[in-house]
Design a protein around this motif. Structure first.
Motif, PDB file in Angstrom:
ATOM      1  N   ALA A 186       0.832  -1.211   0.000  1.00 19.16           N
ATOM      2  CA  ALA A 186       0.000   0.000   0.000  1.00 19.16           C
ATOM      3  C   ALA A 186       0.858   1.249   0.000  1.00 19.16           C
ATOM      4  CB  ALA A 186      -0.928  -0.011   1.212  1.00 19.16           C
TER       5      ALA A 186
ATOM      6  N   GLY B   1       1.527   1.590  -3.666  1.00 17.17           N
ATOM      7  CA  GLY B   1       0.304   2.213  -4.139  1.00 17.17           C
ATOM      8  C   GLY B   1       0.262   3.703  -3.876  1.00 17.17           C
TER       9      GLY B   1
ATOM     10  N   PHE C 279      -6.951  -0.487  -2.855  1.00  9.80           N
ATOM     11  CA  PHE C 279      -5.580  -0.662  -3.329  1.00  9.80           C
ATOM     12  C   PHE C 279      -5.429  -1.905  -4.207  1.00  9.80           C
ATOM     13  CE2 PHE C 279      -4.307   2.291   0.125  1.00  9.80           C
ATOM     14  CZ  PHE C 279      -3.565   3.181  -0.653  1.00  9.80           C
TER      15      PHE C 279
END
Length: 288
Positions: free
Chosen positions: A132, A163, A199
């Motif tokens: 993430a 992400g 995500f």
């Protein structure tokens, strides 16, 4: 002879980010359900830092009202804003503590390997570990630790992408992996995410040929949660015992101080009584 009873364990508050994705909600709930099965006597409650309710601070308040002690286990894979702000703020009170996040941990690497195997990872495929992401440097260091462990397990290089919050972003990491791809190979994303949701959807659109499933549901995650809980609960017991001992010592000091003040107050009183008795005695001898 008095018997000592073992105090009830703290409430385990499993705190995740929160998601609008129904499958993601079920995946997170499965982790706590497995914890309840492993320890049916444990009071396990769910909380969130965003998107869903109840909020973690409210759950901790309720847990402390019911059981005096609570441990928040972040259902997160690394440290970051939510552990350092939301969860830290929720436990900033007597009787509460925060455990470490779930990652890094070799058991998470085991799950990653199984997910890649299930996705059909081939010998010529390039692997990108997708997390993430966070602007907290310790979070990137934790992901790098997992990346190195996964590379050792797979016997090949593993790239990393994020992400948000850190570089490189997942699409850039995928593009770089594709540029160096062996003939016939594919780019495979190893999803280092706990559950489906925002995500994971972005990973599916990052340009890879294959994206592995997130970590949950998996029974091994419950063991990690309980290890984190046990470590924090032990520390919390020590804090409570130290606080209790300090309170007892303070009470002893107050009692000692009161006794000393009482003795000092008696000194002039006793002296006065003695002087009065002496005068009375002298008066009697004079009269005689």
């Amino acid at each position: 002879m008095t018997s000592r009873t073992t105090p009830a364990p703290p409430v385990l508050v499993g705190c995740s980010h929160g998601t609008d994705d129904a499958e993601g909600r079920r995946a997170i709930a499965s982790v706590l359900d497995a914890v309840r099965v492993a320890r049916p006597y444990l009071d396990v409650r769910e909380a969130f830092v965003d998107v869903q309710t109840p909020e973690v601070a409210d759950v901790v308040t309720g847990a402390l009202a019911d059981a005096d002690r609570a441990v928040v286990v972040p259902l997160l894979l690394s440290v970051g804003f939510h552990t350092g702000v939301d969860i830290a703020g929720a436990v900033d009170r007597p009787g509460a503590a925060a455990a470490a996040p779930l990652g890094p941990d070799e058991r998470l690497v085991d799950v990653l390997v199984d997910r890649l195997t299930g996705a059909g990872l081939g010998p010529d495929d390039a692997v990108v570990l997708a997390a993430a992401g966070s602007s907290v440097p310790a979070a990137a260091a934790a992901v790098q630790e997992v990346r190195a462990a996964l590379a050792r397990r797979l016997g090949r290089e593993v790239a990393v992408g994020y992400g948000a919050g850190a570089e490189p972003r997942v699409p850039d990491a995928v593009a770089a992996a594709r540029a160096d791809l062996a003939p016939g190979g594919r780019v495979v994303i190893a999803s280092y995410l706990l559950a489906p949701g925002f995500f994971h959807d972005r990973l599916l659109a990052a340009g890879a040929d294959v994206v592995s499933d997130p970590l949950a549901p998996d029974p091994r995650l419950a063991a990690v949660v309980l290890d984190r809980f046990d470590a924090a609960a032990t520390g919390l017991v020590g804090q409570v015992e130290a606080s209790t001992a300090a309170a007892a010592a303070a009470a002893d000091r107050r009692r000692t101080g009161r006794r000393r003040r009482a003795r000092r107050a008696l000194v002039p009183l006793v002296a006065g009584v003695a002087a009065t008795a002496a005068l009375v005695g002298m008066g009697r001898r004079t009269e005689g």
